[in-house]
Write an enzyme that holds these catalytic residues in place. Sequence first.
Site, PDB file in Angstrom:
ATOM      1  N   LYS A  14       0.956  -1.231  -0.124  1.00 40.22           N
ATOM      2  CA  LYS A  14       0.040   0.075  -0.112  1.00 40.22           C
ATOM      3  C   LYS A  14       0.974   1.412   0.032  1.00 40.22           C
ATOM      4  CE  LYS A  14      -2.602  -0.965   4.042  1.00 40.22           C
ATOM      5  NZ  LYS A  14      -1.845  -2.104   4.277  1.00 40.22           N
ATOM      6  N   ARG A  89      -9.913   0.857   8.649  1.00 39.66           N
ATOM      7  CA  ARG A  89      -9.819  -0.773   8.965  1.00 39.66           C
ATOM      8  C   ARG A  89     -10.475  -1.347   9.866  1.00 39.66           C
ATOM      9  NH1 ARG A  89      -3.491   0.621   9.016  1.00 39.66           N
ATOM     10  NH2 ARG A  89      -2.132  -1.181   9.237  1.00 39.66           N
ATOM     11  N   ARG A 128      11.235  -5.521   5.378  1.00 43.75           N
ATOM     12  CA  ARG A 128      11.420  -4.336   5.031  1.00 43.75           C
ATOM     13  C   ARG A 128      12.068  -3.294   5.599  1.00 43.75           C
ATOM     14  NH1 ARG A 128       5.201  -2.010   4.925  1.00 43.75           N
ATOM     15  NH2 ARG A 128       5.135  -2.507   7.431  1.00 43.75           N
ATOM     16  N   ARG A 161      11.033  -1.007  10.915  1.00 46.75           N
ATOM     17  CA  ARG A 161       9.833  -0.504  11.795  1.00 46.75           C
ATOM     18  C   ARG A 161       9.818  -1.633  13.087  1.00 46.75           C
ATOM     19  NH1 ARG A 161       4.338   0.560   8.310  1.00 46.75           N
ATOM     20  NH2 ARG A 161       3.559  -0.436  10.305  1.00 46.75           N
ATOM     21  N   ARG A 172      -0.373  -8.714  13.313  1.00 43.08           N
ATOM     22  CA  ARG A 172      -0.906  -7.561  12.620  1.00 43.08           C
ATOM     23  C   ARG A 172      -1.689  -8.299  11.398  1.00 43.08           C
ATOM     24  NH1 ARG A 172       4.058  -4.686  10.692  1.00 43.08           N
ATOM     25  NH2 ARG A 172       2.545  -3.362   9.587  1.00 43.08           N
TER      26      ARG A 172
END
Length: 215
Positions: A14, A89, A128, A161, A172
């Site tokens: 996203k 969400r 990531r 992160r 998550r």
Amino acid sequence: MLRAVLLGPPGAGKGTMAFKIVDKYGIPHISTGDIFRANIKEGTELGKKAQEYMNKGELVPDELVCDLVKDRLSKDDCSNGFLLDGFPRTIMQAVELDAFLKESGNRLDIVVNIQVGKEELMKRLTGRRVCKNCGASYHIVNIPPKVEGVCDQCGGELQQRKDDNAETAENRINVYETQTAPLVGYYAESGALADFNGETSVDSLFDKIVEAIGE
Ligand code: AMP
């Protein structure tokens, strides 16, 4: 004019698509996750409240998020549209957003739903790395920066992160499946939903999204 939402599990791409879409269509990028992270960095009250949920991979309470987004959407730069990334969400957030837009006679033009399988999501999240300075996103294997640890775009330092560790990432994804995935049905009913296979190259996914939105 484009009022759009990016929907999809964490790690679907996203953020990467958001950078490209806002660049092409000249609309503001509104990422609730980025807003929370900026508040945590600045040590604000909102940041303190959000942090406890984010560190566990849980959702920040609806009321807090909805107020923040409505406030942001009321700013002048959103008068020609916006791209929401990571919001809504939950069904409640989606209902609130619809009601808010309806007040000014508006509605969402498109909900871009990016689909990626769980195994691939875990690989993407744990690999990531994000630029501390400009927020650009990399992957240690799939999209490595030219110089390790340094952002290609601005020279900023890359970091992982806090919530991209394996345990929090998995939580998550589970939270997405239980609380956010029902939005796919909600937006299918409203007619705004457009589905995309996210397990493809960045360029090919972007081309398909542009095709769906229109030039
Ligand atoms: P993201 O950067 O979109 O992956 O968001 C990171 C974290 O911020 C999430 O795991 C949540 O804890 C929180 N968050 C971001 N957007 C929302 C939202 N719309 N509703 C609730 N929590 C959110």
